[in-house]
Design a protein around this motif. Sequence first.
Motif, mmCIF file in Angstrom:
data_model
loop_
_atom_site.group_PDB
_atom_site.id
_atom_site.type_symbol
_atom_site.label_atom_id
_atom_site.label_comp_id
_atom_site.label_asym_id
_atom_site.label_seq_id
_atom_site.Cartn_x
_atom_site.Cartn_y
_atom_site.Cartn_z
ATOM 1 N N SER A 17 1.828 13.214 8.186
ATOM 2 C CA SER A 17 0.549 11.530 7.956
ATOM 3 C C SER A 17 -0.367 12.183 7.305
ATOM 4 O O SER A 17 -0.193 11.065 5.774
ATOM 5 C CB SER A 17 0.204 11.115 9.097
ATOM 6 O OG SER A 17 -0.379 12.120 10.104
ATOM 7 N N TYR A 39 0.443 5.176 11.158
ATOM 8 C CA TYR A 39 1.429 4.459 9.127
ATOM 9 C C TYR A 39 2.673 3.649 9.296
ATOM 10 O O TYR A 39 2.322 2.843 8.971
ATOM 11 C CB TYR A 39 1.549 6.367 9.154
ATOM 12 C CG TYR A 39 2.358 5.903 8.137
ATOM 13 C CD1 TYR A 39 1.101 6.130 6.605
ATOM 14 C CD2 TYR A 39 3.501 5.668 7.523
ATOM 15 C CE1 TYR A 39 1.653 6.179 5.261
ATOM 16 C CE2 TYR A 39 4.016 5.808 6.354
ATOM 17 C CZ TYR A 39 2.827 5.685 5.498
ATOM 18 O OH TYR A 39 3.108 6.080 3.978
ATOM 19 N N TYR A 55 -8.690 5.795 6.000
ATOM 20 C CA TYR A 55 -7.241 5.963 5.480
ATOM 21 C C TYR A 55 -6.762 4.731 4.308
ATOM 22 O O TYR A 55 -6.396 4.241 5.689
ATOM 23 C CB TYR A 55 -6.785 7.643 5.748
ATOM 24 C CG TYR A 55 -7.391 8.366 6.053
ATOM 25 C CD1 TYR A 55 -6.894 9.856 4.890
ATOM 26 C CD2 TYR A 55 -8.486 8.812 7.177
ATOM 27 C CE1 TYR A 55 -7.924 10.706 5.307
ATOM 28 C CE2 TYR A 55 -8.382 9.752 7.186
ATOM 29 C CZ TYR A 55 -8.408 10.859 6.328
ATOM 30 O OH TYR A 55 -9.147 12.397 6.784
ATOM 31 N N PHE A 74 -0.350 9.575 4.046
ATOM 32 C CA PHE A 74 -2.140 8.234 4.091
ATOM 33 C C PHE A 74 -2.537 8.694 3.305
ATOM 34 O O PHE A 74 -2.325 10.090 2.503
ATOM 35 C CB PHE A 74 -2.647 8.679 5.439
ATOM 36 C CG PHE A 74 -2.256 7.830 6.849
ATOM 37 C CD1 PHE A 74 -2.651 6.167 6.273
ATOM 38 C CD2 PHE A 74 -1.933 8.119 7.673
ATOM 39 C CE1 PHE A 74 -2.513 5.427 7.617
ATOM 40 C CE2 PHE A 74 -1.409 7.566 8.732
ATOM 41 C CZ PHE A 74 -2.070 6.103 9.384
ATOM 42 N N LYS A 99 -2.944 3.354 3.584
ATOM 43 C CA LYS A 99 -0.530 3.515 3.254
ATOM 44 C C LYS A 99 -0.553 3.281 2.290
ATOM 45 O O LYS A 99 -1.150 1.848 1.514
ATOM 46 C CB LYS A 99 -0.386 2.519 4.371
ATOM 47 C CG LYS A 99 1.166 2.548 4.718
ATOM 48 C CD LYS A 99 2.011 1.704 5.546
ATOM 49 C CE LYS A 99 2.842 1.783 5.518
ATOM 50 N NZ LYS A 99 3.466 1.574 6.470
#
Length: 278
Positions: free
Chosen positions: A262, A241, A276, A266, A278
């Motif tokens: 996370s 991430y 996914y 995400f 960010k």
Amino acid sequence: MLKAAANKKSKEDADFASLKNIIKTRLGFNCEYYKDSHFRRRIDVRLRATGSENFGEYIQVLKQDQNEQDILLETLTVNVTNFFRNSEVYDIIEKEVLPAVIKSKGIGMNKSIKIWSAGCSIGVEAYSIAMLFHHILGNRIGRYNISITGTDIDKASLQHARNGIYSEVEMKDVRPDFMQRYFVKEGNQYHIKDELKKMTRFKPHDMISGPKMGGFDIIFCRNVTIYFEKELQEKLYMKFYEGLNKDGFFVMGKTETLLGPSKDLFRSYNAKERIYAK
């Protein structure tokens, strides 16, 4: 009888711990973060191959035979892999993810795009991505500075990736037009063309304990973390991430699931294909 069984189990556990320590110190492969079940399966292959009755006997073989150390390391790190594995994932990458990244760079010359293939094995994922970029951009490819970095802890796999020479097995899901466009066939082998090699680089890196990497538009880490303990998976997903640019994408394996912090950070882009944002 119960006491004898308990003693045998205790000895087996102690030998297994010793074996993991030898693998770490002599082979440079840190087993501690991996699931014991995965390691036992891989090590059992070598016990049978060397005729060892137990971990204690195998330790003696490993100490005395350098060749067996090399074979064991290969056994622990080997992955079954081919170009465009799980084609449905690559369909989304080609039709949606790469165009979104390209669009985000705007109009102009020398736009930089950085991709990380973590746990790249023999390089087929990195080269698959390179082919898709070439296919999508065509003669516009020169306007972009595309850098695809493949990392792994297995030096033999990295050298295989740099050489870019593959067999029929790895080629089974490559489109016929891609096969013609991006490979040179010599006998039963397929050689990656230099135009793709120029977009890629392969280097040793331990995603667990190695230095942090960042500034990426997409990170691929597929079918790697399934071998790791839950706590480590959580740490790795946070590393990925943090290693992504704003609005960057993370692509994981079909059997893997986001865990820990996370999971909330995400945004699901395509849950079915484990993509996914960010």
